[in-house]
Design a protein around this motif. Sequence first.
Motif, PDB file in Angstrom:
ATOM      1  N   CYS A 156       0.884  -1.182  -0.129  1.00  0.00           N
ATOM      2  CA  CYS A 156       0.024   0.045  -0.002  1.00  0.00           C
ATOM      3  C   CYS A 156       0.981   1.168   0.007  1.00  0.00           C
ATOM      4  N   LEU A 157       2.313   1.212  -0.245  1.00  0.00           N
ATOM      5  CA  LEU A 157       3.038   2.500  -0.426  1.00  0.00           C
ATOM      6  C   LEU A 157       2.422   3.528  -1.449  1.00  0.00           C
ATOM      7  N   VAL A 158       2.458   4.536  -0.627  1.00  0.00           N
ATOM      8  CA  VAL A 158       2.025   5.860  -1.542  1.00  0.00           C
ATOM      9  C   VAL A 158       3.087   6.985  -1.440  1.00  0.00           C
ATOM     10  N   GLU A 159       2.981   7.810  -2.240  1.00  0.00           N
ATOM     11  CA  GLU A 159       3.705   8.899  -2.089  1.00  0.00           C
ATOM     12  C   GLU A 159       3.148  10.331  -1.923  1.00  0.00           C
ATOM     13  N   VAL A 160       3.610  10.880  -0.967  1.00  0.00           N
ATOM     14  CA  VAL A 160       3.113  12.082  -0.189  1.00  0.00           C
ATOM     15  C   VAL A 160       3.940  13.209  -0.799  1.00  0.00           C
ATOM     16  N   SER A 161       3.160  13.807  -1.592  1.00  0.00           N
ATOM     17  CA  SER A 161       3.827  15.086  -2.547  1.00  0.00           C
ATOM     18  C   SER A 161       3.843  16.685  -1.726  1.00  0.00           C
TER      19      SER A 161
END
Length: 366
Positions: free
Chosen positions: A57-62
């Motif tokens: 469930c890895l995501v990028e927090v921009s």
Amino acid sequence: MAEGTPLFKVTIDGRTVEVPAGTTILQAARKIGGEVTPPAMCYYSKLQGSGGKCRTCLVEVSKGSDKDPRPMPKLVASCRTTVMDGMEVKNVTSEKVLDARAGVVEFLLINHPLDCPVCDQAGECHLQDLSYEHGKADTRYEFQRRVFEKHSLGPYIQLHMTRCILCYRCVYTADQLTNKRQHGILDRGDHAEIATYIEKSLENDFIGNVIDVCPVGALTDRTFRFKNRVWFLKPMNAHRECPNCCGKVTLWNRGDEVFRVTARKDEWGEIEDLPDGKTAWICNECRFEKKKTSDWVIEGPREINRHSVISQGHYVNAVVPNETFPEVMGREPRIKLQIHDVSEVNEPDRNISLIEGPAHSDDFKD
């Protein structure tokens, strides 16, 4: 939600939603739904402490928040990271996320056997869906795979540790749902495995729920093994008056025969909640012993997501296609061709419908 709890705005893949403080990114994404929602192999909202192990469930927090707009330096696990007001997150719109997720799938499949043709979880396996959507066609792994002996956990549950991805869901289920947990994680590192300490059987009345929470085919129903494929079965909602559990289940039928009984699951593959907010866990008696249609009150067909292979041929809310002939011709179809005008098989004045009994060649001789 408690009164006065502040609401935070979070944007995921360009779509904004308001959620209470303390909500994780994954929970916020599930409120939006669709492709915005990251996959999850270990997180289970009904089990306390779950999540943070599989990294799918890895995501990028921009953007961290309105107060601190700096992006997070690394990808984060959405099931463990809480939202901040004004946070912006990238899921499928991030190349970093897609590349990392493909790597995670490759790691999960390093030791996983190609058992799909014989595995009872095929067709409803989360790892199958994950590898189809984010995996690669081949593997770079050239070494010997990790192999474990099969374990029988009693008369109802079969353990295939070779398929296990160590998501810990079954351990949390036994810990939080049963009176005494009899299995857990033994050893460490590449030797870690799900097992009982002294080859015990799992006999608690609610232990069958470990089958429903398992995302792969590591824990399977021994009363259903090798009897049928799930895409040949018709899921039906049913209930009964059960003194031990809620009695609300899904029956998997083929004709009038009940092949298996499972708890009802939502769109995320988790067991549904009851109207009173409790989770609809079911007991072993309902799951393993009530295998007759007469044992249940049938409510109707279970709606299955059309994305699932189970729904193929399961026509719930199907729309019958319109006939195009009347629209094209402007009238209802009539006899399109008078066969007697173009063939010499039958005499034009011979009416077959007036012949008593079946027509034979003698009826057409002069």
